[in-house]
Design a protein around this motif. Structure first.
Motif, mmCIF file in Angstrom:
data_model
loop_
_atom_site.group_PDB
_atom_site.id
_atom_site.type_symbol
_atom_site.label_atom_id
_atom_site.label_comp_id
_atom_site.label_asym_id
_atom_site.label_seq_id
_atom_site.Cartn_x
_atom_site.Cartn_y
_atom_site.Cartn_z
ATOM 1 N N GLY A 42 0.778 -1.227 0.000
ATOM 2 C CA GLY A 42 0.000 0.000 0.000
ATOM 3 C C GLY A 42 0.814 1.283 0.000
ATOM 4 N N ALA A 43 2.114 1.179 0.275
ATOM 5 C CA ALA A 43 2.960 2.384 0.282
ATOM 6 C C ALA A 43 3.340 2.760 -1.147
ATOM 7 C CB ALA A 43 4.215 2.127 1.114
ATOM 8 N N ALA A 44 3.628 4.026 -1.351
ATOM 9 C CA ALA A 44 4.080 4.493 -2.666
ATOM 10 C C ALA A 44 5.441 3.875 -2.986
ATOM 11 C CB ALA A 44 4.184 6.013 -2.668
ATOM 12 N N ILE A 45 5.640 3.557 -4.253
ATOM 13 C CA ILE A 45 6.902 2.973 -4.700
ATOM 14 C C ILE A 45 7.792 4.100 -5.221
ATOM 15 C CG2 ILE A 45 8.008 1.368 -6.306
ATOM 16 C CD1 ILE A 45 5.402 -0.277 -6.258
ATOM 17 N N PRO A 46 8.898 4.374 -4.524
ATOM 18 C CA PRO A 46 9.798 5.448 -4.980
ATOM 19 C C PRO A 46 10.333 5.165 -6.385
ATOM 20 C CG PRO A 46 10.392 4.714 -2.762
ATOM 21 C CD PRO A 46 9.384 3.733 -3.304
ATOM 22 N N GLY A 47 10.426 6.199 -7.192
ATOM 23 C CA GLY A 47 11.037 6.082 -8.509
ATOM 24 C C GLY A 47 10.245 5.290 -9.526
ATOM 25 N N SER A 48 8.944 5.101 -9.305
ATOM 26 C CA SER A 48 8.122 4.325 -10.240
ATOM 27 C C SER A 48 7.671 5.216 -11.399
ATOM 28 C CB SER A 48 6.903 3.736 -9.533
ATOM 29 O OG SER A 48 6.102 3.013 -10.452
ATOM 30 N N PHE A 49 8.134 4.923 -12.595
ATOM 31 C CA PHE A 49 7.795 5.707 -13.780
ATOM 32 C C PHE A 49 6.313 5.596 -14.119
ATOM 33 C CE2 PHE A 49 7.440 6.240 -18.415
ATOM 34 C CZ PHE A 49 8.036 7.480 -18.570
ATOM 35 N N TRP A 50 5.771 4.377 -14.059
ATOM 36 C CA TRP A 50 4.384 4.130 -14.446
ATOM 37 C C TRP A 50 3.416 4.200 -13.273
ATOM 38 C CZ3 TRP A 50 3.710 4.518 -19.402
ATOM 39 C CH2 TRP A 50 4.740 4.164 -20.279
ATOM 40 N N GLY A 51 3.913 4.300 -12.053
ATOM 41 C CA GLY A 51 3.053 4.301 -10.874
ATOM 42 C C GLY A 51 2.813 2.884 -10.369
ATOM 43 N N GLU A 52 2.227 2.809 -9.205
ATOM 44 C CA GLU A 52 2.000 1.515 -8.575
ATOM 45 C C GLU A 52 1.124 0.616 -9.432
ATOM 46 O OE1 GLU A 52 1.577 4.355 -6.642
ATOM 47 O OE2 GLU A 52 3.480 4.166 -5.636
ATOM 48 N N PRO A 53 1.405 -0.659 -9.461
ATOM 49 C CA PRO A 53 2.374 -1.411 -8.663
ATOM 50 C C PRO A 53 3.732 -1.593 -9.345
ATOM 51 C CG PRO A 53 1.002 -2.973 -9.811
ATOM 52 C CD PRO A 53 0.526 -1.583 -10.205
ATOM 53 N N GLU A 54 4.015 -0.782 -10.370
ATOM 54 C CA GLU A 54 5.272 -0.936 -11.115
ATOM 55 C C GLU A 54 6.484 -0.607 -10.253
ATOM 56 O OE1 GLU A 54 5.521 -1.975 -14.336
ATOM 57 O OE2 GLU A 54 3.430 -1.876 -14.934
ATOM 58 N N ALA A 55 7.587 -1.308 -10.518
ATOM 59 C CA ALA A 55 8.831 -1.099 -9.775
ATOM 60 C C ALA A 55 9.362 0.307 -10.023
ATOM 61 C CB ALA A 55 9.866 -2.136 -10.207
ATOM 62 N N GLY A 56 10.227 0.745 -9.111
ATOM 63 C CA GLY A 56 10.851 2.045 -9.227
ATOM 64 C C GLY A 56 12.365 1.943 -9.153
ATOM 65 N N ILE A 57 13.035 2.961 -9.714
ATOM 66 C CA ILE A 57 14.500 2.993 -9.689
ATOM 67 C C ILE A 57 14.996 4.397 -9.352
ATOM 68 C CG2 ILE A 57 14.985 1.029 -11.198
ATOM 69 C CD1 ILE A 57 15.136 2.986 -13.577
ATOM 70 N N ILE A 58 16.000 4.417 -8.499
ATOM 71 C CA ILE A 58 16.700 5.655 -8.157
ATOM 72 C C ILE A 58 18.161 5.266 -7.947
ATOM 73 C CG2 ILE A 58 16.943 7.582 -6.548
ATOM 74 C CD1 ILE A 58 13.964 7.156 -5.797
ATOM 75 N N GLY A 59 19.025 5.769 -8.811
ATOM 76 C CA GLY A 59 20.441 5.398 -8.728
ATOM 77 C C GLY A 59 20.605 3.901 -8.921
ATOM 78 N N THR A 60 21.229 3.233 -7.981
ATOM 79 C CA THR A 60 21.401 1.778 -8.074
ATOM 80 C C THR A 60 20.381 1.038 -7.208
ATOM 81 O OG1 THR A 60 23.072 1.813 -6.325
ATOM 82 C CG2 THR A 60 23.870 1.924 -8.608
ATOM 83 N N ASP A 61 19.340 1.730 -6.801
ATOM 84 C CA ASP A 61 18.308 1.143 -5.950
ATOM 85 C C ASP A 61 17.055 0.818 -6.763
ATOM 86 O OD1 ASP A 61 19.745 1.390 -3.460
ATOM 87 O OD2 ASP A 61 19.388 3.550 -3.607
ATOM 88 N N VAL A 62 16.520 -0.372 -6.534
ATOM 89 C CA VAL A 62 15.294 -0.832 -7.188
ATOM 90 C C VAL A 62 14.270 -1.058 -6.080
ATOM 91 C CG1 VAL A 62 14.243 -2.610 -8.645
ATOM 92 C CG2 VAL A 62 16.642 -1.938 -9.015
ATOM 93 N N TYR A 63 13.064 -0.548 -6.280
ATOM 94 C CA TYR A 63 12.006 -0.616 -5.273
ATOM 95 C C TYR A 63 10.831 -1.424 -5.809
ATOM 96 C CZ TYR A 63 14.653 3.217 -3.261
ATOM 97 O OH TYR A 63 15.654 3.981 -2.745
ATOM 98 N N ALA A 64 10.294 -2.302 -4.948
ATOM 99 C CA ALA A 64 9.154 -3.122 -5.359
ATOM 100 C C ALA A 64 8.334 -3.522 -4.142
ATOM 101 C CB ALA A 64 9.638 -4.366 -6.091
ATOM 102 N N ARG A 65 7.038 -3.699 -4.377
ATOM 103 C CA ARG A 65 6.128 -4.236 -3.361
ATOM 104 C C ARG A 65 5.811 -5.682 -3.718
ATOM 105 N NH1 ARG A 65 1.743 0.529 -3.659
ATOM 106 N NH2 ARG A 65 0.903 -0.974 -5.134
ATOM 107 N N ALA A 66 5.130 -6.355 -2.835
ATOM 108 C CA ALA A 66 4.732 -7.745 -3.088
ATOM 109 C C ALA A 66 3.846 -7.848 -4.329
ATOM 110 C CB ALA A 66 4.012 -8.327 -1.874
ATOM 111 N N ASP A 67 3.052 -6.797 -4.628
ATOM 112 C CA ASP A 67 2.162 -6.841 -5.790
ATOM 113 C C ASP A 67 2.825 -6.347 -7.078
ATOM 114 O OD1 ASP A 67 2.186 -4.151 -4.964
ATOM 115 O OD2 ASP A 67 0.084 -3.827 -5.491
ATOM 116 N N THR A 68 4.100 -5.996 -7.023
ATOM 117 C CA THR A 68 4.823 -5.564 -8.215
ATOM 118 C C THR A 68 5.045 -6.763 -9.128
ATOM 119 O OG1 THR A 68 5.953 -3.777 -7.039
ATOM 120 C CG2 THR A 68 7.008 -4.590 -9.060
ATOM 121 N N PRO A 69 4.719 -6.649 -10.408
ATOM 122 C CA PRO A 69 5.012 -7.759 -11.326
ATOM 123 C C PRO A 69 6.523 -7.998 -11.423
ATOM 124 C CG PRO A 69 3.448 -6.225 -12.305
ATOM 125 C CD PRO A 69 3.989 -5.562 -11.073
ATOM 126 N N VAL A 70 6.909 -9.265 -11.453
ATOM 127 C CA VAL A 70 8.327 -9.608 -11.581
ATOM 128 C C VAL A 70 8.893 -9.008 -12.864
ATOM 129 C CG1 VAL A 70 9.976 -11.507 -11.881
ATOM 130 C CG2 VAL A 70 8.190 -11.663 -10.127
#
Length: 169
Positions: A42-70
């Motif tokens: 339910g939290a916002a995904i930092p660096g998500s270009f398309w918005g939740e539930p899509e993964a996000g990227i900032i620098g060398t960090d990748v952010y994902a929730r349990a509902d993010t598609p692999v």
């Protein structure tokens, strides 16, 4: 009686981060010098270009929730992997610089899916099609097998694939 029913469009059934071993995903990204961060449900995904539930990227960090598609997690991670380290550090949300990098990203995410227990390349390509990736040959698999030589050559030239087509990370 006049009633209006809202149309609900369900997200496609695809493999989600919560369906696989998070540690396996973390170890895979770690091999490429990336850090995977779990985002609370339910939290916002930092660096998500398309918005939740899509993964996000900032620098060398990748952010994902349990509902993010692999496929989304791999796609965003691969955007970083195709970049030279000095460019990775500058990325926030959007990493694409060219069509060649986008194609290389798509190709590499399919190859890396083989390293994820319970996923594999075929499942990932199915998920990419279900999510709406489009290719001129009609499917991700047709593109990967018949029309992606330029992406493969791009990755080979930069040392991200070996001569057998396996990822070098």
């Amino acid at each position: 009686m006049n009633s209006t029913a809202a149309t609900v469009i369900a997200e496609p059934v695809v493999t989600r981060v919560g369906d696989v071993c998070f540690d396996a995903l973390r170890q895979l990204l770690d091999r490429g010098g990336l850090r995977l961060h779990a985002v609370a449900d339910g939290a916002a995904i930092p660096g998500s270009f398309w918005g939740e539930p899509e993964a996000g990227i900032i620098g060398t960090d990748v952010y994902a929730r349990a509902d993010t598609p692999v496929h989304s997690l791999l796609h965003e991670a691969c955007h970083l992997l195709v970049l030279p380290p000095e460019r990775r550090a500058l990325v926030h949300t959007d990493a694409t610089d060219s069509v060649a990098e986008e194609d290389a990203t798509c190709y590499l995410q399919i190859v890396l899916a083989e390293a994820i227990p319970g996923v594999g390349s075929l499942q990932l390509m199915h998920d990419m099609d279900a999510w709406g990736y489009t290719y001129r040959l009609g499917s991700t698999r047709a593109w990967f097998e018949q029309d992606a030589e330029d992406a493969r050559a791009w990755l080979l030239q930069r040392g991200l694939l070996d001569a057998n087509g396996r990822a070098t990370i």
